[in-house]
Design a protein around this motif. Structure first.
Motif, PDB file in Angstrom:
ATOM      1  N   VAL A 103       0.857  -1.184   0.000  1.00  0.00           N
ATOM      2  CA  VAL A 103       0.000   0.000   0.000  1.00  0.00           C
ATOM      3  C   VAL A 103       0.893   1.233   0.000  1.00  0.00           C
ATOM      4  N   GLN A 104       0.687   2.086  -0.991  1.00  0.00           N
ATOM      5  CA  GLN A 104       1.506   3.279  -1.167  1.00  0.00           C
ATOM      6  C   GLN A 104       0.623   4.518  -1.209  1.00  0.00           C
ATOM      7  N   VAL A 105       1.187   5.670  -0.870  1.00  0.00           N
ATOM      8  CA  VAL A 105       0.416   6.910  -0.836  1.00  0.00           C
ATOM      9  C   VAL A 105       1.297   8.075  -1.267  1.00  0.00           C
ATOM     10  N   ARG A 106       0.664   9.040  -1.897  1.00  0.00           N
ATOM     11  CA  ARG A 106       1.327  10.308  -2.184  1.00  0.00           C
ATOM     12  C   ARG A 106       0.362  11.423  -1.812  1.00  0.00           C
ATOM     13  N   ALA A 107       0.863  12.657  -1.748  1.00  0.00           N
ATOM     14  CA  ALA A 107       0.040  13.751  -1.243  1.00  0.00           C
ATOM     15  C   ALA A 107       0.292  15.028  -2.018  1.00  0.00           C
ATOM     16  N   ASP A 108      -0.749  15.850  -2.072  1.00  0.00           N
ATOM     17  CA  ASP A 108      -0.616  17.237  -2.496  1.00  0.00           C
ATOM     18  C   ASP A 108      -0.424  18.072  -1.239  1.00  0.00           C
ATOM     19  N   VAL A 109       0.680  18.794  -1.194  1.00  0.00           N
ATOM     20  CA  VAL A 109       1.046  19.543   0.005  1.00  0.00           C
ATOM     21  C   VAL A 109       1.075  21.029  -0.317  1.00  0.00           C
ATOM     22  N   ARG A 110       0.456  21.818   0.551  1.00  0.00           N
ATOM     23  CA  ARG A 110       0.561  23.277   0.460  1.00  0.00           C
ATOM     24  C   ARG A 110       1.633  23.732   1.431  1.00  0.00           C
ATOM     25  N   THR A 111       2.670  24.347   0.895  1.00  0.00           N
ATOM     26  CA  THR A 111       3.809  24.759   1.702  1.00  0.00           C
ATOM     27  C   THR A 111       3.491  26.035   2.469  1.00  0.00           C
ATOM     28  N   ALA A 159     -15.438  -2.453  -8.645  1.00  0.00           N
ATOM     29  CA  ALA A 159     -14.280  -2.474  -9.537  1.00  0.00           C
ATOM     30  C   ALA A 159     -13.866  -1.088 -10.000  1.00  0.00           C
ATOM     31  N   GLU A 160     -14.769  -0.116  -9.906  1.00  0.00           N
ATOM     32  CA  GLU A 160     -14.459   1.264 -10.287  1.00  0.00           C
ATOM     33  C   GLU A 160     -14.023   2.107  -9.094  1.00  0.00           C
ATOM     34  N   ASN A 161     -13.712   1.448  -7.980  1.00  0.00           N
ATOM     35  CA  ASN A 161     -13.259   2.114  -6.749  1.00  0.00           C
ATOM     36  C   ASN A 161     -14.309   3.039  -6.160  1.00  0.00           C
ATOM     37  N   ARG A 162     -15.585   2.701  -6.373  1.00  0.00           N
ATOM     38  CA  ARG A 162     -16.666   3.481  -5.791  1.00  0.00           C
ATOM     39  C   ARG A 162     -17.174   2.776  -4.538  1.00  0.00           C
ATOM     40  N   PRO A 163     -17.401   3.518  -3.451  1.00  0.00           N
ATOM     41  CA  PRO A 163     -17.865   2.881  -2.218  1.00  0.00           C
ATOM     42  C   PRO A 163     -19.254   2.283  -2.379  1.00  0.00           C
ATOM     43  N   SER A 203      -2.317   0.480  -4.639  1.00  0.00           N
ATOM     44  CA  SER A 203      -1.712  -0.784  -4.224  1.00  0.00           C
ATOM     45  C   SER A 203      -0.849  -1.312  -5.359  1.00  0.00           C
ATOM     46  N   ARG A 204       0.219  -1.965  -4.982  1.00  0.00           N
ATOM     47  CA  ARG A 204       1.123  -2.620  -5.944  1.00  0.00           C
ATOM     48  C   ARG A 204       1.143  -4.102  -5.609  1.00  0.00           C
ATOM     49  N   THR A 205       0.560  -4.913  -6.484  1.00  0.00           N
ATOM     50  CA  THR A 205       0.404  -6.343  -6.235  1.00  0.00           C
ATOM     51  C   THR A 205       1.334  -7.137  -7.135  1.00  0.00           C
ATOM     52  N   THR A 206       2.124  -8.009  -6.532  1.00  0.00           N
ATOM     53  CA  THR A 206       3.058  -8.862  -7.274  1.00  0.00           C
ATOM     54  C   THR A 206       2.846 -10.305  -6.847  1.00  0.00           C
ATOM     55  N   SER A 219       2.749 -14.775 -13.709  1.00  0.00           N
ATOM     56  CA  SER A 219       3.340 -13.501 -14.096  1.00  0.00           C
ATOM     57  C   SER A 219       3.801 -12.746 -12.851  1.00  0.00           C
ATOM     58  N   THR A 220       5.009 -12.228 -12.918  1.00  0.00           N
ATOM     59  CA  THR A 220       5.544 -11.453 -11.796  1.00  0.00           C
ATOM     60  C   THR A 220       5.523  -9.951 -12.087  1.00  0.00           C
ATOM     61  N   THR A 221       4.801  -9.561 -13.128  1.00  0.00           N
ATOM     62  CA  THR A 221       4.674  -8.136 -13.447  1.00  0.00           C
ATOM     63  C   THR A 221       3.764  -7.470 -12.423  1.00  0.00           C
ATOM     64  N   PRO A 222       4.177  -6.381 -11.794  1.00  0.00           N
ATOM     65  CA  PRO A 222       3.336  -5.725 -10.788  1.00  0.00           C
ATOM     66  C   PRO A 222       2.038  -5.196 -11.399  1.00  0.00           C
ATOM     67  N   GLN A 223       0.950  -5.313 -10.627  1.00  0.00           N
ATOM     68  CA  GLN A 223      -0.343  -4.771 -11.010  1.00  0.00           C
ATOM     69  C   GLN A 223      -0.716  -3.673 -10.007  1.00  0.00           C
ATOM     70  N   TYR A 224      -1.177  -2.538 -10.536  1.00  0.00           N
ATOM     71  CA  TYR A 224      -1.494  -1.392  -9.683  1.00  0.00           C
ATOM     72  C   TYR A 224      -3.004  -1.156  -9.639  1.00  0.00           C
ATOM     73  N   ARG A 225      -3.459  -0.773  -8.471  1.00  0.00           N
ATOM     74  CA  ARG A 225      -4.840  -0.310  -8.303  1.00  0.00           C
ATOM     75  C   ARG A 225      -4.776   1.097  -7.735  1.00  0.00           C
ATOM     76  N   LEU A 226      -5.199   2.055  -8.529  1.00  0.00           N
ATOM     77  CA  LEU A 226      -5.063   3.466  -8.165  1.00  0.00           C
ATOM     78  C   LEU A 226      -6.416   4.018  -7.736  1.00  0.00           C
ATOM     79  N   LEU A 227      -6.475   4.539  -6.535  1.00  0.00           N
ATOM     80  CA  LEU A 227      -7.694   5.148  -6.012  1.00  0.00           C
ATOM     81  C   LEU A 227      -7.726   6.631  -6.369  1.00  0.00           C
TER      82      LEU A 227
END
Length: 242
Positions: A103-111, A159-163, A203-206, A219-227
């Motif tokens: 599980v990975q995360v990135r952010a928009d940051v206001r400095t 499957a469309e990442n909708r709650p 998420s990065r699934t291998t 297959s060992t190619t990583p699969q990503y699920r982007l929210l």
């Protein structure tokens, strides 16, 4: 006239009754049987032991995850189990993990200066793994918090990442608060005055490679699920609700 003292009479010891003794040739248990019956009893015990061993093995294979043996002998296992010994539970509830999910995360940051920047991806699962590795007493948070939050979210979204329903919205809130706290711990806001305004989780699934003796191709190619991006409320932006 002199009277001599006589010693007191010695007490007489009554003999104790002895327990009856078995005759020299007396035998008990299986040894009391004749040779023919001893052989019959030994064969019966061997048959019961083999049957119990085979039955336990069949039940184990029936409830175990799919593997090489069940793929080759699945019909024989089903014929042994059904219908008398059918099981509705799983030994490895429900299946041993055969994938590495990060599980990975990135952010928009206001400095503090008012500018906006997007951070790189923070691998939160890798951080938990590093904290657990070599730790004799890892915390429940390091082992399960992030993993169960992600499982909760994937179970309540389509499957469309909708709650799906209120639990889906709750899962988003729960995961968002966790990642905002982790970003604050990692100093993602960039010091004094920085604020996390939005977060995005993926998420990065291998797949775990099969063992060398297996002919399974994976297959060992990583699969990503982007929210989608989630806005961070003001009361969480400074590091989350504690």
């Amino acid at each position: 006239m002199c009277i001599r003292d006589r010693p007191p009479p010695e007490p007489q010891i009554q003999p104790q009754p002895q327990p009856p003794q078995d005759p020299p040739d007396a035998r008990i248990g299986v040894s009391a049987l004749s040779l023919r019956y001893q052989i019959g009893a030994a064969l019966a015990v061997a048959v019961v032991a083999v049957a119990a061993f085979v039955h336990l093995g069949m039940v184990f294979l029936h409830v175990a995850p799919s593997n090489t043996v069940t793929k080759q002998h699945g019909k024989a296992i089903d014929e042994w189990i059904y219908p008398e010994f059918e099981q509705n539970w799983k030994l490895f509830a429900p299946n041993p993990l055969q994938q590495n999910i990060e599980v990975q995360v990135r952010a928009d940051v206001r400095t503090a200066a008012g500018a906006t920047r997007t951070t790189g991806w923070y691998d939160l699962s890798a951080e938990d793994g590093a904290a657990i590795d070599g730790n004799l007493l890892p915390s429940h948070t390091e082992q399960n918090e992030l993993r169960r939050a992600w499982d909760f979210l994937t179970a309540t979204h389509d499957a469309e990442n909708r709650p799906v329903g209120l639990r889906g919205t709750l899962a988003e809130t729960y995961l968002r608060r966790i990642v905002v706290l982790r970003l604050d711990r990692d100093g993602a806001a960039g010091g004094q005055g920085g604020v996390v305004e939005r977060v995005q989780v993926r998420s990065r699934t291998t797949n775990v490679p099969p063992p060398e003796w297996s002919d399974e191709q994976v297959s060992t190619t990583p699969q990503y699920r982007l929210l989608p991006w989630w806005a961070v409320p003001a009361d969480e932006a400074a590091g989350g609700i504690r």
